[in-house]
Design an enzyme around this catalytic site. Structure first.
Site, PDB file in Angstrom:
ATOM      1  N   SER A 125       0.854  -1.179   0.000  1.00 34.05           N
ATOM      2  CA  SER A 125       0.000   0.000   0.000  1.00 34.05           C
ATOM      3  C   SER A 125       0.886   1.224   0.000  1.00 34.05           C
ATOM      4  CB  SER A 125      -0.908   0.015   1.237  1.00 34.05           C
ATOM      5  OG  SER A 125      -1.554   1.267   1.382  1.00 34.05           O
ATOM      6  N   TYR A 185      -2.491  -1.034  10.716  1.00 38.76           N
ATOM      7  CA  TYR A 185      -2.422  -1.323   9.277  1.00 38.76           C
ATOM      8  C   TYR A 185      -1.073  -0.909   8.698  1.00 38.76           C
ATOM      9  CZ  TYR A 185      -3.847  -1.336   4.339  1.00 38.76           C
ATOM     10  OH  TYR A 185      -3.941  -1.584   2.993  1.00 38.76           O
TER      11      TYR A 185
END
Length: 358
Positions: free
Chosen positions: A194, A207
């Site tokens: 990401s 995350y």
């Protein structure tokens, strides 16, 4: 020492820096920099053209996390390109798995896989060896992941470990299991991390740390696999949360349940600082974010396909995902190497403000 002196020194440093830049950027210097940049761009283009593109119609690729989002769309896209796809799903009886089975093609195989389970990965490996015994396994796309939102203090240890077991160790499990097959074909490993593996923002501790770990793991794997001819690429999507379904109606409902768990386990001291209304406000703020994301997954699918087929794939693919003027995450990632932390962090907090209000 007074703050006036500190601010004066700060202004002085900025002024001297601007003067140095002004005197350094003479016409000959600018011409050299522009020429160098142009030559490097042409070099990269010509290098990739010379490397060519490999066909997919005789290749077998395994993708994790095909229930929804990138994995689901990629499985169908690669199948249309003639690839033999092994799409793994967490819920074999779910709608995503059913949709893939409805393709009704010998080139589309749907297998169950829980990347957080050693036993499940071992069972999947056994099936894949049988399925690819003739063609070999050309590619593995580590896409499975769990999106998560939460403050550092509110996120429970169970939640930290759950996200890490999927996002970090799920990638590690599948990579370790399938690398021997990729070595045989000198194939491709594509890890989807990401943009949040390159820049940190509030409410994303659980995350972000997994995505930073995915970056490091991928880079080390690439260096170790170089001598075996296995190429490793990293895909770093930007703002695609709305298109993937991470923050659609179902995604927000899941986040709401995770917030309930946080609140139930929060200590009295933490509850004195935060409030249930604060968590509700975060939930309500997700809808506008979803509205600004890129409407389709096509840019990410194209990046993954390039990583699988290019004779000279990129090490990393930063894929902007905003339908507005810019993807804030990607812009910040590109600015970060050039700005001191004390300047960069206030800039980041301007775009992603964080304030606890009861």
């Amino acid at each position: 020492m007074s703050w006036e002196l500190v601010y004066g020194l700060q202004a002085g440093m900025v002024g001297v820096g601007l003067l140095a830049l002004y005197f350094a950027l003479s016409v000959p210097t600018l011409l050299c920099l522009v020429t160098l940049d142009t030559l490097y761009y042409v070099y990269l283009r010509k290098r990739r053209e010379a490397a060519g593109t490999l066909p997919l119609d005789d290749k077998t690729v395994l993708i994790t996390g095909c229930d929804t989002g990138f994995g689901h769309a990629l499985a169908k896209d690669l199948h249309q390109r003639g690839c033999n796809v092994i799409a793994t799903v967490f819920r074999p009886d779910g709608e995503g798995a059913k949709s893939l089975r409805d393709v009704s093609s010998e080139r589309m195989t749907v297998l169950p896989l829980d990347v957080s389970s050693d036993e499940s990965v071992a069972q999947c490996l056994s099936h894949v060896k049988e399925l690819s015994k003739n063609s070999g396994l050309w590619g593995v796309v580590n896409n499975a992941g769990h999106n998560f939102v939460g403050d550092v203090e509110l996120t429970t240890m169970r939640q930290y470990l759950m996200v890490a077991n999927i996002n970090i160790y799920g990638m590690v499990r599948t990579t370790r299991a399938f690398l021997p097959l990729l070595r045989q074909t000198k194939g491709r490993l594509v890890n989807v991390t990401s943009i949040k593996g390159l820049v940190s923002t509030p409410l994303n501790a659980a995350y972000n740390i997994t995505k930073y770990a995915g970056e490091t793991f991928s880079e080390i794997t690439r260096m170790e696999m170089r001598q075996f001819g296995v190429k490793v690429s990293i895909i770093e999507p930007g703002n695609f949360g709305g298109a993937t379904g991470c923050i659609n109606k179902e995604g927000v409902a899941r986040i709401s349940r995770e917030f309930d768990e946080m609140w139930d386990e929060a200590s009295d001291e933490v509850k004195e600082v935060f409030s249930k209304q604060y968590l509700d406000n975060i939930l309500h703020s997700l809808e506008p974010v979803a509205m600004t994301t890129y409407p389709t997954l096509t840019p990410v699918l194209e990046a993954i396909t390039d990583a699988l087929t290019s004779g000279d794939p990129e090490y990393r693919y930063i894929v902007a995902g905003s339908n507005t003027l810019m993807d804030k995450y990607c812009v910040l990632v590109r600015l970060k190497p050039y700005l001191p932390d004390r300047i960069f962090e206030p800039l980041l907090l301007y775009f992603f403000p964080y304030k606890v209000e009861k």
